[in-house]
Design a protein around this motif. Structure first.
Motif, PDB file in Angstrom:
ATOM      1  N   MET A  19      63.349  18.375 -49.194  1.00 20.88           N
ATOM      2  CA  MET A  19      63.800  17.266 -50.055  1.00 20.88           C
ATOM      3  C   MET A  19      65.317  17.304 -50.225  1.00 20.88           C
ATOM      4  O   MET A  19      65.984  16.271 -50.183  1.00 20.88           O
ATOM      5  CB  MET A  19      63.098  17.392 -51.424  1.00 20.88           C
ATOM      6  CG  MET A  19      63.257  16.175 -52.288  1.00 20.88           C
ATOM      7  SD  MET A  19      62.351  14.767 -51.613  1.00 20.88           S
ATOM      8  CE  MET A  19      62.895  13.480 -52.675  1.00 20.88           C
ATOM      9  N   ARG A  20      65.820  18.536 -50.407  1.00 24.90           N
ATOM     10  CA  ARG A  20      67.265  18.682 -50.580  1.00 24.90           C
ATOM     11  C   ARG A  20      68.005  18.310 -49.283  1.00 24.90           C
ATOM     12  O   ARG A  20      69.072  17.697 -49.320  1.00 24.90           O
ATOM     13  CB  ARG A  20      67.595  20.124 -50.989  1.00 24.90           C
ATOM     14  CG  ARG A  20      69.012  20.269 -51.482  1.00 24.90           C
ATOM     15  CD  ARG A  20      69.258  21.635 -52.073  1.00 24.90           C
ATOM     16  NE  ARG A  20      68.634  21.802 -53.372  1.00 24.90           N
ATOM     17  CZ  ARG A  20      68.662  22.923 -54.065  1.00 24.90           C
ATOM     18  NH1 ARG A  20      69.254  23.987 -53.568  1.00 24.90           N
ATOM     19  NH2 ARG A  20      68.105  23.002 -55.243  1.00 24.90           N
ATOM     20  N   ALA A  21      67.372  18.695 -48.133  1.00 27.77           N
ATOM     21  CA  ALA A  21      67.983  18.376 -46.836  1.00 27.77           C
ATOM     22  C   ALA A  21      68.032  16.867 -46.629  1.00 27.77           C
ATOM     23  O   ALA A  21      69.039  16.325 -46.159  1.00 27.77           O
ATOM     24  CB  ALA A  21      67.189  19.034 -45.719  1.00 27.77           C
ATOM     25  N   LEU A  22      66.937  16.197 -47.003  1.00 31.72           N
ATOM     26  CA  LEU A  22      66.882  14.735 -46.865  1.00 31.72           C
ATOM     27  C   LEU A  22      67.948  14.080 -47.742  1.00 31.72           C
ATOM     28  O   LEU A  22      68.633  13.146 -47.324  1.00 31.72           O
ATOM     29  CB  LEU A  22      65.484  14.239 -47.254  1.00 31.72           C
ATOM     30  CG  LEU A  22      65.252  12.731 -47.095  1.00 31.72           C
ATOM     31  CD1 LEU A  22      65.197  12.349 -45.625  1.00 31.72           C
ATOM     32  CD2 LEU A  22      63.980  12.297 -47.800  1.00 31.72           C
ATOM     33  N   LYS A  23      68.105  14.614 -48.947  1.00 31.72           N
ATOM     34  CA  LYS A  23      69.117  14.093 -49.873  1.00 31.72           C
ATOM     35  C   LYS A  23      70.511  14.251 -49.288  1.00 31.72           C
ATOM     36  O   LYS A  23      71.360  13.357 -49.388  1.00 31.72           O
ATOM     37  CB  LYS A  23      69.033  14.847 -51.205  1.00 31.72           C
ATOM     38  CG  LYS A  23      68.492  14.018 -52.346  1.00 31.72           C
ATOM     39  CD  LYS A  23      68.522  14.825 -53.613  1.00 31.72           C
ATOM     40  CE  LYS A  23      68.454  13.967 -54.840  1.00 31.72           C
ATOM     41  NZ  LYS A  23      68.458  14.766 -56.056  1.00 31.72           N
ATOM     42  N   ALA A  24      70.719  15.426 -48.657  1.00 33.30           N
ATOM     43  CA  ALA A  24      72.032  15.704 -48.072  1.00 33.30           C
ATOM     44  C   ALA A  24      72.310  14.757 -46.908  1.00 33.30           C
ATOM     45  O   ALA A  24      73.437  14.270 -46.740  1.00 33.30           O
ATOM     46  CB  ALA A  24      72.093  17.157 -47.606  1.00 33.30           C
ATOM     47  N   ILE A  25      71.276  14.464 -46.111  1.00 28.82           N
ATOM     48  CA  ILE A  25      71.452  13.557 -44.963  1.00 28.82           C
ATOM     49  C   ILE A  25      71.727  12.143 -45.463  1.00 28.82           C
ATOM     50  O   ILE A  25      72.666  11.477 -45.023  1.00 28.82           O
ATOM     51  CB  ILE A  25      70.198  13.577 -44.047  1.00 28.82           C
ATOM     52  CG1 ILE A  25      70.064  14.942 -43.370  1.00 28.82           C
ATOM     53  CG2 ILE A  25      70.274  12.479 -42.991  1.00 28.82           C
ATOM     54  CD1 ILE A  25      68.734  15.172 -42.690  1.00 28.82           C
ATOM     55  N   LEU A  26      70.888  11.681 -46.400  1.00 34.87           N
ATOM     56  CA  LEU A  26      71.038  10.301 -46.897  1.00 34.87           C
ATOM     57  C   LEU A  26      72.355  10.110 -47.651  1.00 34.87           C
ATOM     58  O   LEU A  26      72.873   8.999 -47.711  1.00 34.87           O
ATOM     59  CB  LEU A  26      69.854   9.936 -47.794  1.00 34.87           C
ATOM     60  CG  LEU A  26      68.517   9.745 -47.087  1.00 34.87           C
ATOM     61  CD1 LEU A  26      67.421   9.428 -48.090  1.00 34.87           C
ATOM     62  CD2 LEU A  26      68.599   8.640 -46.042  1.00 34.87           C
ATOM     63  N   GLY A  27      72.851  11.196 -48.229  1.00 37.98           N
ATOM     64  CA  GLY A  27      74.099  11.075 -48.983  1.00 37.98           C
ATOM     65  C   GLY A  27      75.330  11.435 -48.178  1.00 37.98           C
ATOM     66  O   GLY A  27      76.436  11.503 -48.728  1.00 37.98           O
ATOM     67  N   HIS A  28      75.143  11.671 -46.882  1.00 36.47           N
ATOM     68  CA  HIS A  28      76.295  12.064 -46.055  1.00 36.47           C
ATOM     69  C   HIS A  28      77.295  10.909 -45.971  1.00 36.47           C
ATOM     70  O   HIS A  28      76.899   9.763 -45.728  1.00 36.47           O
ATOM     71  CB  HIS A  28      75.811  12.445 -44.654  1.00 36.47           C
ATOM     72  CG  HIS A  28      76.853  13.171 -43.865  1.00 36.47           C
ATOM     73  ND1 HIS A  28      77.861  12.513 -43.197  1.00 36.47           N
ATOM     74  CD2 HIS A  28      77.056  14.493 -43.664  1.00 36.47           C
ATOM     75  CE1 HIS A  28      78.645  13.402 -42.608  1.00 36.47           C
ATOM     76  NE2 HIS A  28      78.173  14.622 -42.875  1.00 36.47           N
ATOM     77  N   PRO A  29      78.566  11.197 -46.160  1.00 35.95           N
ATOM     78  CA  PRO A  29      79.561  10.117 -46.163  1.00 35.95           C
ATOM     79  C   PRO A  29      79.551   9.259 -44.901  1.00 35.95           C
ATOM     80  O   PRO A  29      79.740   8.045 -44.971  1.00 35.95           O
ATOM     81  CB  PRO A  29      80.891  10.868 -46.289  1.00 35.95           C
ATOM     82  CG  PRO A  29      80.545  12.163 -46.904  1.00 35.95           C
ATOM     83  CD  PRO A  29      79.160  12.502 -46.469  1.00 35.95           C
ATOM     84  N   ALA A  30      79.291   9.879 -43.733  1.00 35.18           N
ATOM     85  CA  ALA A  30      79.297   9.105 -42.481  1.00 35.18           C
ATOM     86  C   ALA A  30      78.152   8.088 -42.477  1.00 35.18           C
ATOM     87  O   ALA A  30      78.334   6.933 -42.066  1.00 35.18           O
ATOM     88  CB  ALA A  30      79.169  10.042 -41.285  1.00 35.18           C
ATOM     89  N   LEU A  31      76.986   8.505 -42.962  1.00 34.74           N
ATOM     90  CA  LEU A  31      75.837   7.592 -42.994  1.00 34.74           C
ATOM     91  C   LEU A  31      76.082   6.466 -43.997  1.00 34.74           C
ATOM     92  O   LEU A  31      75.781   5.293 -43.724  1.00 34.74           O
ATOM     93  CB  LEU A  31      74.552   8.357 -43.361  1.00 34.74           C
ATOM     94  CG  LEU A  31      73.302   7.490 -43.376  1.00 34.74           C
ATOM     95  CD1 LEU A  31      72.886   7.097 -41.965  1.00 34.74           C
ATOM     96  CD2 LEU A  31      72.147   8.187 -44.074  1.00 34.74           C
ATOM     97  N   VAL A  32      76.658   6.841 -45.142  1.00 41.89           N
ATOM     98  CA  VAL A  32      76.949   5.820 -46.161  1.00 41.89           C
ATOM     99  C   VAL A  32      77.929   4.795 -45.600  1.00 41.89           C
ATOM    100  O   VAL A  32      77.754   3.580 -45.768  1.00 41.89           O
ATOM    101  CB  VAL A  32      77.495   6.483 -47.450  1.00 41.89           C
ATOM    102  CG1 VAL A  32      77.937   5.437 -48.456  1.00 41.89           C
ATOM    103  CG2 VAL A  32      76.433   7.376 -48.070  1.00 41.89           C
ATOM    104  N   TRP A  33      78.931   5.282 -44.862  1.00 41.49           N
ATOM    105  CA  TRP A  33      79.910   4.380 -44.253  1.00 41.49           C
ATOM    106  C   TRP A  33      79.246   3.456 -43.235  1.00 41.49           C
ATOM    107  O   TRP A  33      79.506   2.251 -43.195  1.00 41.49           O
ATOM    108  CB  TRP A  33      81.029   5.180 -43.563  1.00 41.49           C
ATOM    109  CG  TRP A  33      82.296   5.109 -44.336  1.00 41.49           C
ATOM    110  CD1 TRP A  33      82.898   6.109 -45.039  1.00 41.49           C
ATOM    111  CD2 TRP A  33      83.121   3.950 -44.515  1.00 41.49           C
ATOM    112  NE1 TRP A  33      84.022   5.642 -45.642  1.00 41.49           N
ATOM    113  CE2 TRP A  33      84.199   4.336 -45.346  1.00 41.49           C
ATOM    114  CE3 TRP A  33      83.056   2.631 -44.079  1.00 41.49           C
ATOM    115  CZ2 TRP A  33      85.203   3.439 -45.721  1.00 41.49           C
ATOM    116  CZ3 TRP A  33      84.056   1.743 -44.467  1.00 41.49           C
ATOM    117  CH2 TRP A  33      85.107   2.153 -45.285  1.00 41.49           C
ATOM    118  N   ALA A  34      78.377   4.036 -42.400  1.00 45.78           N
ATOM    119  CA  ALA A  34      77.683   3.227 -41.383  1.00 45.78           C
ATOM    120  C   ALA A  34      76.835   2.143 -42.051  1.00 45.78           C
ATOM    121  O   ALA A  34      76.841   0.982 -41.615  1.00 45.78           O
ATOM    122  CB  ALA A  34      76.813   4.126 -40.514  1.00 45.78           C
ATOM    123  N   CYS A  35      76.140   2.510 -43.113  1.00 44.40           N
ATOM    124  CA  CYS A  35      75.302   1.532 -43.821  1.00 44.40           C
ATOM    125  C   CYS A  35      76.164   0.431 -44.441  1.00 44.40           C
ATOM    126  O   CYS A  35      75.795  -0.748 -44.416  1.00 44.40           O
ATOM    127  CB  CYS A  35      74.482   2.227 -44.906  1.00 44.40           C
ATOM    128  SG  CYS A  35      73.239   3.333 -44.261  1.00 44.40           S
TER     129      CYS A  35
END
Lengths: 74, 181
Positions: B1-17
Motif C-alpha cells: 500500500m505504501r509502495a502504491l502511494k509512493a508511485i501514485l504520488g511520484h512527482p513525475a507521474l503527477v506531472w504527466a497526469c
C-alpha cells in the motif's frame, strides 16, 4: 479533511476558477461571430419573428401602389 | 500500500497526469469556443436543464475548461484546477448515464476537435508509412460512432483517474514526497 491533501482553500480556489472561466466563456460568446444570442437562448427575450400582418409588408421596388377604389381594373 | 502511494504520488507521474488532463481540456475547449452555437445545440440534445441554466452552462463551460486546463499545466493553483476538473468529469458522467437511462440516442459531441485531428493524423501518408497499426487505430477511433454509450462513460472514468491522482498528490510539506502545492 485532516488526512486528505485538499484544503478549504483549494475548494474556494476551484470555485473562483469556475467563476472566472464562466465570465471568460460568456465574454467569448458575446464577441464571437459563431456565438449564440444568450438572451434568446436563455428565454429572457423572445426571438424577433417575421411579421404576419400583410398590411405591414413594405412595397416592392418598382411596383406602384394601386390607388384606392381601382383594385381589380386592368 | 505504501509502495502504491509512493508511485501514485511520484512527482513525475503527477506531472504527466497534469499534462494529459490539462492538454485534453485545452483542446476540448478550443472545439467548443470555435463554434459556441453548435455547442449549445449539443447541450440542448441532453434535455436536462431549463433554458436559462442550459444557456449559462453552454456559454460558460468552454471558458471554464480552458482556464482549468491552462492552470492545471502552468498555473500555481493546479490542485484546485484538478479538483474543478474532477467535478466536471462527475457532471459529465452523470449526464451520460442519464442519457443511457432515458434510452436516448444522441451524439456525445464531447471531443469533436480531437477526433477530427486524430482522423487527419491517422489518414496521413507520413504516419501510414511509419506506423500503419497506429494509423489504423486512430482512423477507426476518429470515424467510430460518437453516440452516447457505456464506452463514452468509461472514457470519462479513464480520464477521471489521472485527475484524481493530481487531486490527491501529496503536498510539499507532507513527509511522503515532495510533489506539489
Amino acid at each position: 479533511m485532516d488526512k486528505l491533501p485538499i484544503t478549504r482553500k483549494d475548494i474556494a480556489t476551484a470555485a473562483a476558477i469556475a467563476l472566472a472561466g464562466a465570465v471568460l466563456g460568456l465574454a467569448v460568446n458575446a464577441v464571437s461571430p459563431k456565438g449564440f444570442n444568450f438572451m434568446i437562448a436563455s428565454g429572457l427575450r423572445q426571438a424577433a419573428l417575421p411579421s404576419t400582418d400583410w398590411d405591414d409588408e413594405p412595397a416592392k421596388p418598382g411596383v406602384q401602389p394601386v390607388p384606392a377604389g381601382q383594385e381589380g381594373r386592368p | 500500500m505504501r509502495a502504491l502511494k509512493a508511485i501514485l504520488g511520484h512527482p513525475a507521474l503527477v506531472w504527466a497526469c497534469r499534462l494529459v488532463v490539462g492538454g485534453l481540456f485545452i483542446l476540448s475547449s478550443f472545439g467548443k469556443l470555435a463554434d459556441m452555437a453548435k455547442f449549445l445545440g449539443s447541450v440542448e440534445q441532453y434535455q436536462m436543464l431549463p433554458a436559462l441554466p442550459q444557456a449559462l452552462w453552454a456559454a460558460s463551460l468552454p471558458g471554464i475548461e480552458l482556464l482549468a486546463g491552462l492552470l492545471l499545466i502552468f498555473g500555481p493553483w493546479w490542485r484546485a484546477s484538478a479538483l474543478l476538473i474532477a467535478g466536471l468529469f462527475g457532471v459529465f458522467i452523470v449526464a451520460l448515464v442519464s442519457v443511457i437511462a432515458r434510452r436516448m440516442e444522441i451524439d456525445c459531441s464531447c471531443m469533436d476537435i480531437i477526433g477530427s485531428w486524430a482522423g487527419t493524423f491517422g489518414t496521413s501518408a507520413w504516419l501510414n508509412a511509419r506506423a500503419p497499426r497506429l494509423a489504423a487505430l486512430l482512423t477507426r477511433w476518429a470515424s467510430g460512432p460518437s453516440l452516447v454509450s457505456w464506452h463514452t462513460v468509461l472514457r470519462d472514468v479513464y480520464f477521471l483517474i489521472p485527475t484524481l491522482v493530481v487531486v490527491f498528490a501529496p503536498r510539499k510539506d507532507s513527509p511522503e514526497t515532495g510533489a506539489g502545492r
